[in-house]
Design a protein around this motif. Structure first.
Motif, PDB file in Angstrom:
ATOM      1  N   ARG A  65     -19.363  15.036 -48.915  1.00 26.30           N
ATOM      2  CA  ARG A  65     -18.789  16.314 -48.485  1.00 26.30           C
ATOM      3  C   ARG A  65     -17.297  16.373 -48.734  1.00 26.30           C
ATOM      4  NH1 ARG A  65     -22.108  16.641 -42.883  1.00 26.30           N
ATOM      5  NH2 ARG A  65     -24.031  17.424 -43.767  1.00 26.30           N
ATOM      6  N   LEU A  66     -16.607  15.241 -48.535  1.00 26.38           N
ATOM      7  CA  LEU A  66     -15.165  15.218 -48.757  1.00 26.38           C
ATOM      8  C   LEU A  66     -14.840  15.486 -50.217  1.00 26.38           C
ATOM      9  CD1 LEU A  66     -12.294  14.657 -47.745  1.00 26.38           C
ATOM     10  CD2 LEU A  66     -12.672  12.253 -48.279  1.00 26.38           C
ATOM     11  N   ARG A  67     -15.545  14.784 -51.136  1.00 28.49           N
ATOM     12  CA  ARG A  67     -15.289  14.993 -52.557  1.00 28.49           C
ATOM     13  C   ARG A  67     -15.658  16.397 -52.988  1.00 28.49           C
ATOM     14  NH1 ARG A  67     -18.423  11.585 -55.820  1.00 28.49           N
ATOM     15  NH2 ARG A  67     -18.514  13.178 -57.384  1.00 28.49           N
ATOM     16  N   SER A  68     -16.758  16.909 -52.454  1.00 31.55           N
ATOM     17  CA  SER A  68     -17.162  18.272 -52.786  1.00 31.55           C
ATOM     18  C   SER A  68     -16.124  19.277 -52.297  1.00 31.55           C
ATOM     19  CB  SER A  68     -18.522  18.563 -52.150  1.00 31.55           C
ATOM     20  OG  SER A  68     -18.909  19.878 -52.399  1.00 31.55           O
ATOM     21  N   GLY A  69     -15.602  19.052 -51.101  1.00 31.56           N
ATOM     22  CA  GLY A  69     -14.563  19.947 -50.570  1.00 31.56           C
ATOM     23  C   GLY A  69     -13.285  19.878 -51.382  1.00 31.56           C
ATOM     24  N   ILE A  70     -12.885  18.667 -51.776  1.00 32.80           N
ATOM     25  CA  ILE A  70     -11.673  18.512 -52.596  1.00 32.80           C
ATOM     26  C   ILE A  70     -11.854  19.197 -53.941  1.00 32.80           C
ATOM     27  CG2 ILE A  70     -10.267  16.817 -53.837  1.00 32.80           C
ATOM     28  CD1 ILE A  70     -10.668  14.949 -51.440  1.00 32.80           C
ATOM     29  N   ASN A  71     -13.036  19.055 -54.553  1.00 29.16           N
ATOM     30  CA  ASN A  71     -13.296  19.718 -55.832  1.00 29.16           C
ATOM     31  C   ASN A  71     -13.220  21.227 -55.691  1.00 29.16           C
ATOM     32  OD1 ASN A  71     -13.644  17.308 -57.121  1.00 29.16           O
ATOM     33  ND2 ASN A  71     -15.857  17.355 -57.071  1.00 29.16           N
ATOM     34  N   ARG A  72     -13.795  21.748 -54.616  1.00 29.08           N
ATOM     35  CA  ARG A  72     -13.762  23.208 -54.426  1.00 29.08           C
ATOM     36  C   ARG A  72     -12.352  23.714 -54.194  1.00 29.08           C
ATOM     37  NH1 ARG A  72     -19.140  23.557 -50.706  1.00 29.08           N
ATOM     38  NH2 ARG A  72     -20.594  23.369 -52.427  1.00 29.08           N
ATOM     39  N   VAL A  73     -11.556  22.986 -53.405  1.00 32.53           N
ATOM     40  CA  VAL A  73     -10.172  23.395 -53.160  1.00 32.53           C
ATOM     41  C   VAL A  73      -9.367  23.343 -54.452  1.00 32.53           C
ATOM     42  CG1 VAL A  73      -8.039  22.707 -51.990  1.00 32.53           C
ATOM     43  CG2 VAL A  73     -10.174  22.807 -50.714  1.00 32.53           C
ATOM     44  N   ALA A  74      -9.558  22.292 -55.253  1.00 36.67           N
ATOM     45  CA  ALA A  74      -8.827  22.180 -56.525  1.00 36.67           C
ATOM     46  C   ALA A  74      -9.204  23.318 -57.468  1.00 36.67           C
ATOM     47  CB  ALA A  74      -9.105  20.829 -57.177  1.00 36.67           C
ATOM     48  N   LEU A  75     -10.493  23.606 -57.582  1.00 40.78           N
ATOM     49  CA  LEU A  75     -10.918  24.716 -58.451  1.00 40.78           C
ATOM     50  C   LEU A  75     -10.403  26.055 -57.939  1.00 40.78           C
ATOM     51  CD1 LEU A  75     -14.580  23.685 -59.312  1.00 40.78           C
ATOM     52  CD2 LEU A  75     -12.606  23.723 -60.832  1.00 40.78           C
ATOM     53  N   LEU A  76     -10.401  26.251 -56.614  1.00 35.92           N
ATOM     54  CA  LEU A  76      -9.894  27.495 -56.038  1.00 35.92           C
ATOM     55  C   LEU A  76      -8.401  27.651 -56.304  1.00 35.92           C
ATOM     56  CD1 LEU A  76     -10.625  29.970 -54.331  1.00 35.92           C
ATOM     57  CD2 LEU A  76     -10.016  28.636 -52.328  1.00 35.92           C
ATOM     58  N   ALA A  77      -7.637  26.552 -56.180  1.00 40.22           N
ATOM     59  CA  ALA A  77      -6.195  26.620 -56.434  1.00 40.22           C
ATOM     60  C   ALA A  77      -5.906  26.941 -57.897  1.00 40.22           C
ATOM     61  CB  ALA A  77      -5.534  25.301 -56.030  1.00 40.22           C
ATOM     62  N   VAL A  78      -6.639  26.301 -58.813  1.00 34.47           N
ATOM     63  CA  VAL A  78      -6.440  26.580 -60.242  1.00 34.47           C
ATOM     64  C   VAL A  78      -6.818  28.027 -60.558  1.00 34.47           C
ATOM     65  CG1 VAL A  78      -7.287  26.020 -62.546  1.00 34.47           C
ATOM     66  CG2 VAL A  78      -6.664  24.193 -60.980  1.00 34.47           C
ATOM     67  N   ALA A  79      -7.941  28.483 -60.003  1.00 36.52           N
ATOM     68  CA  ALA A  79      -8.368  29.868 -60.248  1.00 36.52           C
ATOM     69  C   ALA A  79      -7.366  30.861 -59.695  1.00 36.52           C
ATOM     70  CB  ALA A  79      -9.750  30.099 -59.635  1.00 36.52           C
ATOM     71  N   ALA A  80      -6.837  30.603 -58.488  1.00 34.43           N
ATOM     72  CA  ALA A  80      -5.846  31.517 -57.900  1.00 34.43           C
ATOM     73  C   ALA A  80      -4.573  31.549 -58.740  1.00 34.43           C
ATOM     74  CB  ALA A  80      -5.534  31.095 -56.469  1.00 34.43           C
ATOM     75  N   GLY A  81      -4.129  30.373 -59.212  1.00 34.44           N
ATOM     76  CA  GLY A  81      -2.942  30.329 -60.058  1.00 34.44           C
ATOM     77  C   GLY A  81      -3.127  31.091 -61.363  1.00 34.44           C
ATOM     78  N   LEU A  82      -4.292  30.901 -61.994  1.00 36.60           N
ATOM     79  CA  LEU A  82      -4.561  31.625 -63.238  1.00 36.60           C
ATOM     80  C   LEU A  82      -4.678  33.128 -63.005  1.00 36.60           C
ATOM     81  CD1 LEU A  82      -7.119  29.218 -64.951  1.00 36.60           C
ATOM     82  CD2 LEU A  82      -4.740  29.626 -65.592  1.00 36.60           C
ATOM     83  N   LEU A  83      -5.294  33.525 -61.886  1.00 41.49           N
ATOM     84  CA  LEU A  83      -5.440  34.945 -61.582  1.00 41.49           C
ATOM     85  C   LEU A  83      -4.086  35.602 -61.338  1.00 41.49           C
ATOM     86  CD1 LEU A  83      -7.449  37.266 -61.031  1.00 41.49           C
ATOM     87  CD2 LEU A  83      -7.384  36.583 -58.635  1.00 41.49           C
ATOM     88  N   VAL A  84      -3.234  34.954 -60.546  1.00 40.47           N
ATOM     89  CA  VAL A  84      -1.905  35.512 -60.281  1.00 40.47           C
ATOM     90  C   VAL A  84      -1.092  35.592 -61.565  1.00 40.47           C
ATOM     91  CG1 VAL A  84       0.273  35.029 -59.111  1.00 40.47           C
ATOM     92  CG2 VAL A  84      -1.867  34.863 -57.850  1.00 40.47           C
ATOM     93  N   SER A  85      -1.156  34.535 -62.389  1.00 38.26           N
ATOM     94  CA  SER A  85      -0.424  34.564 -63.661  1.00 38.26           C
ATOM     95  C   SER A  85      -0.921  35.681 -64.557  1.00 38.26           C
ATOM     96  CB  SER A  85      -0.574  33.229 -64.386  1.00 38.26           C
ATOM     97  OG  SER A  85      -0.098  32.184 -63.598  1.00 38.26           O
ATOM     98  N   GLY A  86      -2.226  35.860 -64.628  1.00 40.00           N
ATOM     99  CA  GLY A  86      -2.786  36.933 -65.447  1.00 40.00           C
ATOM    100  C   GLY A  86      -2.382  38.311 -64.959  1.00 40.00           C
TER     101      GLY A  86
END
Length: 194
Positions: free
Chosen positions: A3-24
């Motif tokens: 669960r910890l690794r799954s949560g870290i993966n989801r947070v990392a993907l969410l942060a990258v997606a948010a950064g790309l969305l804001v930049s776009g």
């Protein structure tokens, strides 16, 4: 996956997606067709904006501290990404399990096949599939059972825990073995009448 690794993966993907969305959105707001459709109260970049003009670029070139800082930040980012990728690859299926003596190992596939055979022998189980995950010190068995239509899940789980999983835990002792069990029911094929 824990669960910890799954949560870290989801947070990392969410942060990258948010950064790309804001930049776009920021970059798109500088173009004419998008600027005209935005509500008037939203912040926008001017249409004639240049990201680095000659004067600003000259001021940046005079500062000697920022190129090493940018390069160091990029190197740290690449190293973190590589460590994350290696951690993803290592946490897959268990290849072999050391048995305490120098050159004696047990194949992870052989242990999974034996556990699947024992799980398939439990009353009420039509088919069983087992995948061993984790590391040699912390094992996890993902057991997928296809139950017969007339079987009772409680009885199957009780028998599975008392027989197959208990034998597997005894075989890998003193290591811990976690078991994740997924149950499905065998589907009946509908008969066609002519």
């Amino acid at each position: 996956m824990s669960r910890l690794r799954s949560g870290i993966n989801r947070v990392a993907l969410l942060a990258v997606a948010a950064g790309l969305l804001v930049s776009g959105v920021v970059l798109a707001s500088a173009t004419g067709p998008v600027r005209e459709r935005l509500p008037s109260h939203w912040p926008r970049l001017p249409a004639d904006r240049t990201w680095l003009d000659g004067e600003a670029l000259g001021r940046w070139r005079e500062q000697g501290w920022w190129p090493p800082l940018v390069i160091a930040a990029l190197c740290v980012g690449v190293l973190l990404f590589l460590c994350w990728g290696v951690a993803q690859l290592r946490a897959g299926r268990l290849r072999e399990l050391p048995l305490g003596q120098p050159d004696v190992t047990l194949s992870g596939a052989a242990l999974a096949a034996a556990l699947a055979e024992r799980a398939g022998a439990v009353d009420g189980v039509a088919r069983a599939h087992v995948t061993l995950l984790g590391r040699p010190r912390r094992l996890r068995a993902r057991i997928t059972l296809v139950l017969a239509a007339d079987s009772r899940p409680e009885a199957v789980l009780r028998d599975l825990a008392g027989q197959a999983v208990a034998e597997a835990r005894a075989a890998v002792a003193p290591r811990a073995l976690e078991a994740d069990v997924r149950l499905t029911v065998q589907r009946h094929r509908t008969r066609r009448l002519r």
